[in-house]
Design a protein around this motif. Structure first.
Motif, PDB file in Angstrom:
ATOM      1  N   SER A   1      13.812  -7.454  -8.364  1.00 51.52           N
ATOM      2  CA  SER A   1      13.361  -8.509  -7.443  1.00 51.52           C
ATOM      3  C   SER A   1      12.375  -7.956  -6.419  1.00 51.52           C
ATOM      4  O   SER A   1      11.414  -8.645  -6.038  1.00 51.52           O
ATOM      5  CB  SER A   1      14.558  -9.173  -6.757  1.00 51.52           C
ATOM      6  N   PHE A   2      12.593  -6.692  -5.972  1.00 53.25           N
ATOM      7  CA  PHE A   2      11.655  -6.087  -5.024  1.00 53.25           C
ATOM      8  C   PHE A   2      10.302  -5.885  -5.711  1.00 53.25           C
ATOM      9  O   PHE A   2       9.241  -6.186  -5.139  1.00 53.25           O
ATOM     10  CB  PHE A   2      12.202  -4.751  -4.512  1.00 53.25           C
ATOM     11  N   LEU A   3      10.353  -5.385  -6.938  1.00 56.53           N
ATOM     12  CA  LEU A   3       9.115  -5.179  -7.687  1.00 56.53           C
ATOM     13  C   LEU A   3       8.386  -6.502  -7.908  1.00 56.53           C
ATOM     14  O   LEU A   3       7.156  -6.581  -7.772  1.00 56.53           O
ATOM     15  CB  LEU A   3       9.421  -4.518  -9.029  1.00 56.53           C
ATOM     16  N   LEU A   4       9.133  -7.542  -8.237  1.00 55.97           N
ATOM     17  CA  LEU A   4       8.520  -8.856  -8.449  1.00 55.97           C
ATOM     18  C   LEU A   4       7.793  -9.327  -7.194  1.00 55.97           C
ATOM     19  O   LEU A   4       6.661  -9.835  -7.269  1.00 55.97           O
ATOM     20  CB  LEU A   4       9.589  -9.865  -8.857  1.00 55.97           C
ATOM     21  N   ASP A   5       8.418  -9.133  -6.043  1.00 56.00           N
ATOM     22  CA  ASP A   5       7.766  -9.527  -4.792  1.00 56.00           C
ATOM     23  C   ASP A   5       6.504  -8.698  -4.549  1.00 56.00           C
ATOM     24  O   ASP A   5       5.486  -9.223  -4.086  1.00 56.00           O
ATOM     25  CB  ASP A   5       8.730  -9.369  -3.615  1.00 56.00           C
ATOM     26  N   LEU A   6       6.566  -7.403  -4.850  1.00 60.27           N
ATOM     27  CA  LEU A   6       5.388  -6.548  -4.688  1.00 60.27           C
ATOM     28  C   LEU A   6       4.241  -7.031  -5.583  1.00 60.27           C
ATOM     29  O   LEU A   6       3.084  -7.075  -5.148  1.00 60.27           O
ATOM     30  CB  LEU A   6       5.729  -5.091  -5.027  1.00 60.27           C
ATOM     31  N   LEU A   7       4.573  -7.375  -6.824  1.00 63.15           N
ATOM     32  CA  LEU A   7       3.549  -7.870  -7.745  1.00 63.15           C
ATOM     33  C   LEU A   7       2.958  -9.180  -7.230  1.00 63.15           C
ATOM     34  O   LEU A   7       1.738  -9.406  -7.295  1.00 63.15           O
ATOM     35  CB  LEU A   7       4.151  -8.070  -9.137  1.00 63.15           C
ATOM     36  N   ARG A   8       3.801 -10.018  -6.696  1.00 62.46           N
ATOM     37  CA  ARG A   8       3.347 -11.308  -6.148  1.00 62.46           C
ATOM     38  C   ARG A   8       2.438 -11.084  -4.933  1.00 62.46           C
ATOM     39  O   ARG A   8       1.517 -11.874  -4.684  1.00 62.46           O
ATOM     40  CB  ARG A   8       4.567 -12.151  -5.757  1.00 62.46           C
ATOM     41  N   MET A   9       2.699 -10.010  -4.195  1.00 61.68           N
ATOM     42  CA  MET A   9       1.894  -9.704  -3.005  1.00 61.68           C
ATOM     43  C   MET A   9       0.574  -9.019  -3.360  1.00 61.68           C
ATOM     44  O   MET A   9      -0.258  -8.788  -2.480  1.00 61.68           O
ATOM     45  CB  MET A   9       2.676  -8.797  -2.056  1.00 61.68           C
ATOM     46  N   GLY A  10       0.403  -8.648  -4.626  1.00 56.24           N
ATOM     47  CA  GLY A  10      -0.874  -8.051  -5.031  1.00 56.24           C
ATOM     48  C   GLY A  10      -0.801  -6.619  -5.501  1.00 56.24           C
ATOM     49  O   GLY A  10      -1.845  -5.978  -5.686  1.00 56.24           O
ATOM     50  N   LEU A  11       0.398  -6.085  -5.711  1.00 56.99           N
ATOM     51  CA  LEU A  11       0.519  -4.713  -6.195  1.00 56.99           C
ATOM     52  C   LEU A  11      -0.192  -4.551  -7.537  1.00 56.99           C
ATOM     53  O   LEU A  11       0.007  -5.347  -8.450  1.00 56.99           O
ATOM     54  CB  LEU A  11       1.998  -4.335  -6.367  1.00 56.99           C
TER      55      LEU A  11
ATOM     56  N   ALA B   1       0.805  -1.222   0.000  1.00 50.90           N
ATOM     57  CA  ALA B   1       0.000   0.000   0.000  1.00 50.90           C
ATOM     58  C   ALA B   1       0.837   1.271   0.000  1.00 50.90           C
ATOM     59  O   ALA B   1       0.340   2.342  -0.367  1.00 50.90           O
ATOM     60  CB  ALA B   1      -0.937  -0.003   1.216  1.00 50.90           C
ATOM     61  N   ASP B   2       2.102   1.179   0.384  1.00 53.75           N
ATOM     62  CA  ASP B   2       2.953   2.375   0.445  1.00 53.75           C
ATOM     63  C   ASP B   2       3.503   2.667  -0.946  1.00 53.75           C
ATOM     64  O   ASP B   2       4.424   2.002  -1.421  1.00 53.75           O
ATOM     65  CB  ASP B   2       4.099   2.164   1.443  1.00 53.75           C
ATOM     66  N   ASN B   3       2.946   3.667  -1.601  1.00 54.85           N
ATOM     67  CA  ASN B   3       3.324   3.992  -2.976  1.00 54.85           C
ATOM     68  C   ASN B   3       4.780   4.411  -3.119  1.00 54.85           C
ATOM     69  O   ASN B   3       5.342   4.336  -4.215  1.00 54.85           O
ATOM     70  CB  ASN B   3       2.428   5.103  -3.529  1.00 54.85           C
TER      71      ASN B   3
END
Length: 202
Positions: free
Chosen positions: A139-149, A116-118
């Protein structure tokens, strides 16, 4: 000089030894918790990181201070300012892994809050706009996408540009595109990213 003062001076000299100094962190943690001295500890961490932003032990010590100092009132109270501090450090040196790891630690496995933190996805976006091969941002972005970003249109545009530079991805899912790019940018872990990609469709 007090016991605290002598120990702080010793710690200062020890941490200046670089990687060797990391072995001094555990006893110093004990001194802080047993004898106090929290008042100047965050400032000391700032000083160490100003001198060497790659000083991983200083990032670890900063996390301990932010999460345990009775003066700073805990992680929840400090998170906002610490995210700003860390994002600024990332913008200066995106290839420094320590602030990326610290940033993740600031959310202490609260994935919903992290997504949720943009500021976090914005940091990834800014870094990738300048260097789409930055493994830590990818890799950070990939994890965010996996978490529902749900990525912004601008971030989608950046990812689509990656896709266009890699015809093998076709018109794949956004997370799959990022994972495919990681397989090329991080060849030492290509097997891991290949496995990770299989989990995206599961």
């Amino acid at each position: 000089m007090t016991l605290q003062g002598r120990y702080l001076l010793w710690m200062l000299k020890t941490t200046m030894l670089g990687p060797i100094g990391r072995y001094a962190v555990s006893p110093f943690d004990w001194v802080l918790q047993a004898l106090g001295g929290w008042e100047s500890e965050l400032q000391y961490c700032n000083q160490l990181l100003e001198e060497d932003v790659f000083h991983n032990s200083a990032w670890n010590q900063r996390y301990l201070v932010v999460t345990r100092s009775p003066i700073l009132r805990g992680l929840a109270a400090m998170r906002d300012s610490e995210v700003d501090y860390t994002v600024e450090a990332i913008m200066v040196n995106p290839q420094n892994e320590s602030p990326w790891r610290y940033l993740r630690g600031l959310y202490k496995d609260d994935n919903n809050l992290l997504v949720a933190d943009n500021r976090i996805s914005d940091a990834c976006h800014k870094v990738l706009n300048k260097d789409w091969t930055c493994v830590f941002a990818l890799s950070f972005l990939l994890d965010l996408l996996r978490m529902g970003l749900q990525p912004s249109n601008d971030l989608k545009g950046t990812i689509e540009a990656m896709e266009n530079s890699d015809p093998e991805t076709g018109h794949a899912d956004i997370a799959v595109v990022v994972c495919s790019v990681l397989q090329k940018c991080d060849p030492l872990r290509i097997n891991y990213w290949s496995w990770y990609q299989t989990t995206l469709s599961s």
